[in-house]
Design an enzyme around this catalytic site. Structure first.
Site, PDB file in Angstrom:
ATOM      1  N   ASN A  11       0.873  -1.173   0.000  1.00 33.46           N
ATOM      2  CA  ASN A  11       0.000   0.000   0.000  1.00 33.46           C
ATOM      3  C   ASN A  11       0.911   1.225   0.000  1.00 33.46           C
ATOM      4  O   ASN A  11       1.490   1.571   1.034  1.00 33.46           O
ATOM      5  CB  ASN A  11      -0.881  -0.057   1.254  1.00 33.46           C
ATOM      6  CG  ASN A  11      -1.882   1.077   1.299  1.00 33.46           C
ATOM      7  OD1 ASN A  11      -1.857   1.970   0.440  1.00 33.46           O
ATOM      8  ND2 ASN A  11      -2.747   1.053   2.295  1.00 33.46           N
ATOM      9  N   ARG A  89      -2.535  -2.137  -3.469  1.00 36.28           N
ATOM     10  CA  ARG A  89      -3.771  -1.406  -3.240  1.00 36.28           C
ATOM     11  C   ARG A  89      -3.727  -0.140  -4.097  1.00 36.28           C
ATOM     12  O   ARG A  89      -2.777   0.645  -4.012  1.00 36.28           O
ATOM     13  CB  ARG A  89      -3.857  -1.015  -1.767  1.00 36.28           C
ATOM     14  CG  ARG A  89      -5.094  -0.246  -1.471  1.00 36.28           C
ATOM     15  CD  ARG A  89      -5.105   0.164  -0.035  1.00 36.28           C
ATOM     16  NE  ARG A  89      -6.400   0.705   0.278  1.00 36.28           N
ATOM     17  CZ  ARG A  89      -6.848   0.846   1.497  1.00 36.28           C
ATOM     18  NH1 ARG A  89      -6.113   0.478   2.508  1.00 36.28           N
ATOM     19  NH2 ARG A  89      -8.031   1.353   1.701  1.00 36.28           N
ATOM     20  N   HIS A 178     -12.825   2.526   0.208  1.00 37.52           N
ATOM     21  CA  HIS A 178     -12.755   1.501   1.266  1.00 37.52           C
ATOM     22  C   HIS A 178     -13.391   0.186   0.813  1.00 37.52           C
ATOM     23  O   HIS A 178     -13.899  -0.583   1.625  1.00 37.52           O
ATOM     24  CB  HIS A 178     -13.500   1.949   2.552  1.00 37.52           C
ATOM     25  CG  HIS A 178     -12.845   3.059   3.299  1.00 37.52           C
ATOM     26  ND1 HIS A 178     -13.566   4.045   3.937  1.00 37.52           N
ATOM     27  CD2 HIS A 178     -11.548   3.332   3.534  1.00 37.52           C
ATOM     28  CE1 HIS A 178     -12.736   4.886   4.520  1.00 37.52           C
ATOM     29  NE2 HIS A 178     -11.505   4.480   4.294  1.00 37.52           N
ATOM     30  N   HIS A 204     -17.321   1.558   8.075  1.00 39.98           N
ATOM     31  CA  HIS A 204     -15.876   1.557   8.300  1.00 39.98           C
ATOM     32  C   HIS A 204     -15.483   2.890   8.945  1.00 39.98           C
ATOM     33  O   HIS A 204     -15.571   3.946   8.311  1.00 39.98           O
ATOM     34  CB  HIS A 204     -15.134   1.369   6.964  1.00 39.98           C
ATOM     35  CG  HIS A 204     -13.652   1.425   7.113  1.00 39.98           C
ATOM     36  ND1 HIS A 204     -12.846   0.302   7.100  1.00 39.98           N
ATOM     37  CD2 HIS A 204     -12.824   2.471   7.317  1.00 39.98           C
ATOM     38  CE1 HIS A 204     -11.597   0.657   7.298  1.00 39.98           C
ATOM     39  NE2 HIS A 204     -11.546   1.982   7.420  1.00 39.98           N
ATOM     40  N   ASN A 207      -9.387   6.495  10.384  1.00 40.32           N
ATOM     41  CA  ASN A 207      -9.096   7.913  10.157  1.00 40.32           C
ATOM     42  C   ASN A 207      -9.993   8.445   9.054  1.00 40.32           C
ATOM     43  O   ASN A 207     -10.505   9.547   9.132  1.00 40.32           O
ATOM     44  CB  ASN A 207      -7.625   8.091   9.790  1.00 40.32           C
ATOM     45  CG  ASN A 207      -6.773   8.064  11.038  1.00 40.32           C
ATOM     46  OD1 ASN A 207      -7.142   8.677  12.047  1.00 40.32           O
ATOM     47  ND2 ASN A 207      -5.688   7.340  10.998  1.00 40.32           N
ATOM     48  N   ARG A 237     -11.220  15.189   7.840  1.00 40.45           N
ATOM     49  CA  ARG A 237     -12.030  15.572   6.661  1.00 40.45           C
ATOM     50  C   ARG A 237     -13.438  15.961   7.086  1.00 40.45           C
ATOM     51  O   ARG A 237     -14.030  15.316   7.957  1.00 40.45           O
ATOM     52  CB  ARG A 237     -12.105  14.403   5.675  1.00 40.45           C
ATOM     53  CG  ARG A 237     -10.845  14.201   4.887  1.00 40.45           C
ATOM     54  CD  ARG A 237     -10.927  12.977   4.016  1.00 40.45           C
ATOM     55  NE  ARG A 237      -9.923  11.999   4.407  1.00 40.45           N
ATOM     56  CZ  ARG A 237      -9.911  10.727   4.046  1.00 40.45           C
ATOM     57  NH1 ARG A 237     -10.854  10.245   3.275  1.00 40.45           N
ATOM     58  NH2 ARG A 237      -8.959   9.922   4.458  1.00 40.45           N
ATOM     59  N   ASP A 279      -7.920  12.294  16.712  1.00 39.71           N
ATOM     60  CA  ASP A 279      -7.854  10.936  17.239  1.00 39.71           C
ATOM     61  C   ASP A 279      -9.022  10.690  18.189  1.00 39.71           C
ATOM     62  O   ASP A 279      -9.140  11.343  19.215  1.00 39.71           O
ATOM     63  CB  ASP A 279      -6.515  10.785  17.965  1.00 39.71           C
ATOM     64  CG  ASP A 279      -6.242   9.348  18.308  1.00 39.71           C
ATOM     65  OD1 ASP A 279      -7.057   8.733  19.029  1.00 39.71           O
ATOM     66  OD2 ASP A 279      -5.215   8.831  17.835  1.00 39.71           O
ATOM     67  N   MET A 280      -9.878   9.739  17.819  1.00 43.00           N
ATOM     68  CA  MET A 280     -11.092   9.514  18.607  1.00 43.00           C
ATOM     69  C   MET A 280     -10.786   9.122  20.052  1.00 43.00           C
ATOM     70  O   MET A 280     -11.478   9.530  20.973  1.00 43.00           O
ATOM     71  CB  MET A 280     -11.952   8.448  17.926  1.00 43.00           C
ATOM     72  CG  MET A 280     -13.274   8.224  18.573  1.00 43.00           C
ATOM     73  SD  MET A 280     -14.283   9.740  18.659  1.00 43.00           S
ATOM     74  CE  MET A 280     -15.255   9.612  17.178  1.00 43.00           C
ATOM     75  N   GLY A 329     -14.679   1.785  14.895  1.00 46.54           N
ATOM     76  CA  GLY A 329     -15.797   0.837  14.900  1.00 46.54           C
ATOM     77  C   GLY A 329     -15.496  -0.422  15.699  1.00 46.54           C
ATOM     78  O   GLY A 329     -16.372  -0.970  16.367  1.00 46.54           O
ATOM     79  N   GLU A 381      -8.210  -5.658   5.346  1.00 45.66           N
ATOM     80  CA  GLU A 381      -8.087  -5.242   3.943  1.00 45.66           C
ATOM     81  C   GLU A 381      -6.933  -5.962   3.251  1.00 45.66           C
ATOM     82  O   GLU A 381      -7.022  -6.305   2.080  1.00 45.66           O
ATOM     83  CB  GLU A 381      -7.898  -3.724   3.865  1.00 45.66           C
ATOM     84  CG  GLU A 381      -9.151  -2.990   4.323  1.00 45.66           C
ATOM     85  CD  GLU A 381      -8.929  -1.506   4.526  1.00 45.66           C
ATOM     86  OE1 GLU A 381      -8.429  -1.124   5.599  1.00 45.66           O
ATOM     87  OE2 GLU A 381      -9.243  -0.729   3.616  1.00 45.66           O
TER      88      GLU A 381
HETATM   89  P1  AMP Z   1      -7.660   3.206  11.687  1.00 46.17           P
HETATM   90  O1  AMP Z   1      -7.474   4.258  10.620  1.00 46.17           O
HETATM   91  O2  AMP Z   1      -8.613   2.119  11.273  1.00 46.17           O
HETATM   92  O3  AMP Z   1      -6.383   2.689  12.274  1.00 46.17           O
HETATM   93  O4  AMP Z   1      -8.410   3.950  12.906  1.00 46.17           O
HETATM   94  C1  AMP Z   1      -7.846   5.045  13.582  1.00 46.17           C
HETATM   95  C2  AMP Z   1      -8.861   5.613  14.555  1.00 46.17           C
HETATM   96  O5  AMP Z   1      -9.265   4.597  15.477  1.00 46.17           O
HETATM   97  C3  AMP Z   1      -8.319   6.777  15.392  1.00 46.17           C
HETATM   98  O6  AMP Z   1      -9.299   7.805  15.460  1.00 46.17           O
HETATM   99  C4  AMP Z   1      -8.145   6.143  16.757  1.00 46.17           C
HETATM  100  O7  AMP Z   1      -8.297   7.070  17.799  1.00 46.17           O
HETATM  101  C5  AMP Z   1      -9.320   5.173  16.775  1.00 46.17           C
HETATM  102  N1  AMP Z   1      -9.177   4.204  17.845  1.00 46.17           N
HETATM  103  C6  AMP Z   1      -8.242   3.233  18.000  1.00 46.17           C
HETATM  104  N2  AMP Z   1      -8.429   2.599  19.188  1.00 46.17           N
HETATM  105  C7  AMP Z   1      -9.491   3.192  19.806  1.00 46.17           C
HETATM  106  C8  AMP Z   1     -10.182   3.004  21.033  1.00 46.17           C
HETATM  107  N3  AMP Z   1      -9.799   2.071  21.907  1.00 46.17           N
HETATM  108  N4  AMP Z   1     -11.227   3.811  21.315  1.00 46.17           N
HETATM  109  C9  AMP Z   1     -11.613   4.765  20.445  1.00 46.17           C
HETATM  110  N5  AMP Z   1     -11.025   4.992  19.267  1.00 46.17           N
HETATM  111  C10 AMP Z   1      -9.966   4.216  18.943  1.00 46.17           C
END
Ligand code: AMP
Length: 398
Positions: A11, A89, A178, A204, A207, A237, A279-280, A329, A381
Site C-alpha cells: 500500500n 492497493r 474503502h 468503516h 481515520n 475531513r 484521534d477519537m 468501529g 483489507e
Molecule cells: P484506523 O485508521 O482504522 O487505524 O483507525 C484510527 C482511529 O481509530 C483513530 O481515530 C483512533 O483514535 C481510533 N481508535 C483506535 N483505538 C481506539 C479506542 N480504543 N477507542 C476509540 N477509538 C480508537
C-alpha cells in the site's frame, strides 16, 4: 500456483509504504513492514516478523530505494523465495476497473490517467507499483482497487444531479472507497450469520470513514463520492458540506481553492470541531474530563453517522444488520452505543454488556434482538487484497 501461496501486499502512499505478507489458507500476517517519511532525512523502515523487530534508517530514500531496502530485508529473512505475487492497493479504478487486474503497460497507464480523479492517491500508488516491479521483476503484480466493490452501484446512487455531460465526458460521478474493507466484512457477516442474501449497512470508521449499503454481497450505495472527502465526518475531513460554502471559505480565509481544499481535507472533521485532535481515543478521554468541544465533535460525528446509515437503508429492501469495523468501529463501545441510540427508529436495541465485551479480539452481535442486529467485525483489507491477487492470477492461468 502453490497451495500455500504467499502474497506481498503493498500500500504505497505519498510518503509511506505499508507492506505485509499473507499466506493462502491462513489469516495470519507473516510479516508487517512500514516505511515512513519517504524522501525525508528521517525516512526509516520498521519491520516485524515472528516476534522479531527490525528498524533501519533510510535517510533521503525515495520510493525506489525504500522498496529495494524492503526487498533486501525480505531476502535476509528468507521470505523472498516463497513469494508468489505482489498485490497493490490502488485507490481509484474509475469506471474502467470493476475487479482486480494483473498489471501491464496499459493498466499502469490507466492508473496514471485516473490521477485526475484522485490526485492525492493514484500518483503515489503508481510510483509504488513501478518501484515494486523494478525490485521484484520476476513476480506477477496485481492491482486491487478501492473503488471496484462499489462499481455495482445503480445509476440512481452514483449520479450527481449536475449536467449529465459532465458524467459522460469527464466521469464526474460517485465512486465510493474503502471497497476492500466493506467487501471483507460483508463476506464475514454472511459467513457468520450463515446467509448470503443479507441486506447490510457496513460502517468503516478509521481515520477515514465511510458506510455502504450491501445487498446480497453487492454494494448498492455508499457515503463517499467522486473523492474520499464526501459523506461522513472523519478525523480531519469535513465529509458533506454545502458546496455553496466554497466561495465564502475562500473569501473569509483569504485562501485560494487549493488552500480551502486543504482546510476541508486536513483541518476539518473531528480535529476542526474539537480544536484538539483528530484521534477519537484522545477525544473520548478529553470528553470524560469535561472538554466541551471534544464532546461536541463526538456528537456531530455520531449524529452524522446515524443519519448516513439511515440514508443508506433507502437502497435496501430491508435491514438485517449494521456492521461496525475500522479502528473506531472495532474499539469504541461508546461510539457504537451513541450511534445506535440515534437509530432506535430502526428497532435496534443495544446489548450493553455485549457491546462492552466485543472489539478487535472478541467480535460478534451487540444487540438484543436477532434482526435487525448490529455486529462488530474486525476488517482485514490486506487479506482481501491477497485473496483477490491470487484469484486474479489463477483466473489468468486458466
Ligand atoms: P484506523 O485508521 O482504522 O487505524 O483507525 C484510527 C482511529 O481509530 C483513530 O481515530 C483512533 O483514535 C481510533 N481508535 C483506535 N483505538 C481506539 C479506542 N480504543 N477507542 C476509540 N477509538 C480508537
Amino acid at each position: 500456483m502453490r497451495a500455500n501461496a504467499r502474497v506481498l501486499v503493498v500500500n504505497s502512499g505519498s510518503s509511506s509504504v505499508k507492506a505485509s505478507i499473507l499466506e493462502r489458507g491462513t489469516e495470519r500476517e507473516l510479516l508487517e513492514a512500514l516505511i515512513e517519511r519517504i524522501g525525508d532525512e528521517e525516512a526509516h523502515l520498521s519491520l516485524s516478523h515472528e516476534g522479531q523487530k527490525i528498524e533501519r534508517a533510510l535517510p533521503r530514500a525515495d520510493h525506489e530505494a525504500a522498496m529495494q531496502a524492503l526487498v533486501e530485508e525480505l531476502r535476509k529473512l528468507d521470505l523472498l523465495e516463497d513469494l508468489s505475487a505482489v498485490g497493490h492497493r490502488v485507490v481509484h479504478g474509475g469506471e474502467r476497473f470493476s475487479s482486480p487486474v494483473r498489471i501491464d503497460e496499459e493498466v499502469r497507464a490507466v492508473i496514471r490517467e485516473l490521477a485526475r480523479l484522485a490526485p492525492l492517491h493514484n500518483p503515489a500508488n503508481a510510483i509504488g507499483i513501478d518501484a515494486a516491479e523494478r525490485a521484484l521483476p520476476e513476480l506477477p503484480h496485481v492491482a486491487v482497487f478501492d473503488t471496484a466493490f462499489h462499481q455495482s452501484l445503480p445509476r440512481s446512487a452514483y449520479l450527481y444531479a449536475i449536467p449529465f455531460e459532465l458524467y459522460e465526458t469527464h466521469g464526474l460521478r460517485r465512486y465510493g472507497f474503502h471497497g476492500c474493507s466493506h467487501e471483507f466484512v460483508s463476506l464475514e457477516a454472511a459467513r457468520r450469520l450463515g446467509r448470503a442474501d443479507l441486506n447490510l449497512v457496513t460502517v468503516h470508521l478509521g481515520n477515514g470513514c465511510s458506510a455502504a449499503a450491501v445487498s446480497g454481497g453487492r454494494s448498492v450505495d455508499t457515503t463517499m463520492g467522486l473523492t474520499p472527502l464526501e459523506g461522513l465526518v472523519m478525523g480531519t475531513r469535513s465529509g458533506d458540506i454545502d458546496p455553496g460554502m466554497l466561495p465564502l471559505l475562500c473569501e473569509l480565509t483569504g485562501r485560494d481553492l487549493e488552500g480551502v481544499m486543504r482546510l476541508l481535507n486536513r483541518e476539518s472533521g473531528l480535529l476542526g470541531v474539537s480544536g484538539l485532535s483528530n484521534d477519537m481515543r484522545e477525544l473520548l478521554e478529553a470528553r470524560a474530563s469535561g472538554h466541551e468541544r471534544a464532546k461536541l465533535a463526538i456528537d456531530v460525528f455520531c449524529h452524522r453517522l446515524a443519519r448516513g446509515i439511515m440514508g443508506l437503508t433507502a437502497a435496501l429492501p430491508r435491514l438485517d444488520a449494521i456492521i461496525f469495523t475500522g479502528g473506531i468501529g472495532e474499539n469504541s463501545p461508546d461510539i457504537r452505543a451513541e450511534t445506535l441510540a440515534r437509530l432506535r427508529v430502526l428497532g435496534l436495541e443495544l446489548d450493553a454488556p455485549a457491546n462492552l465485551e466485543h472489539g478487535r479480539h472478541t467480535h460478534g452481535r451487540i444487540t438484543t434482538k436477532r434482526a435487525p442486529t448490529a455486529l462488530v467485525i474486525p476488517t482485514n483489507e490486506e487479506l482481501m487484497i491477497a485473496q483477490h491477487t491470487l484469484e486474479t492470477l489463477s483466473r489468468s492461468e486458466v
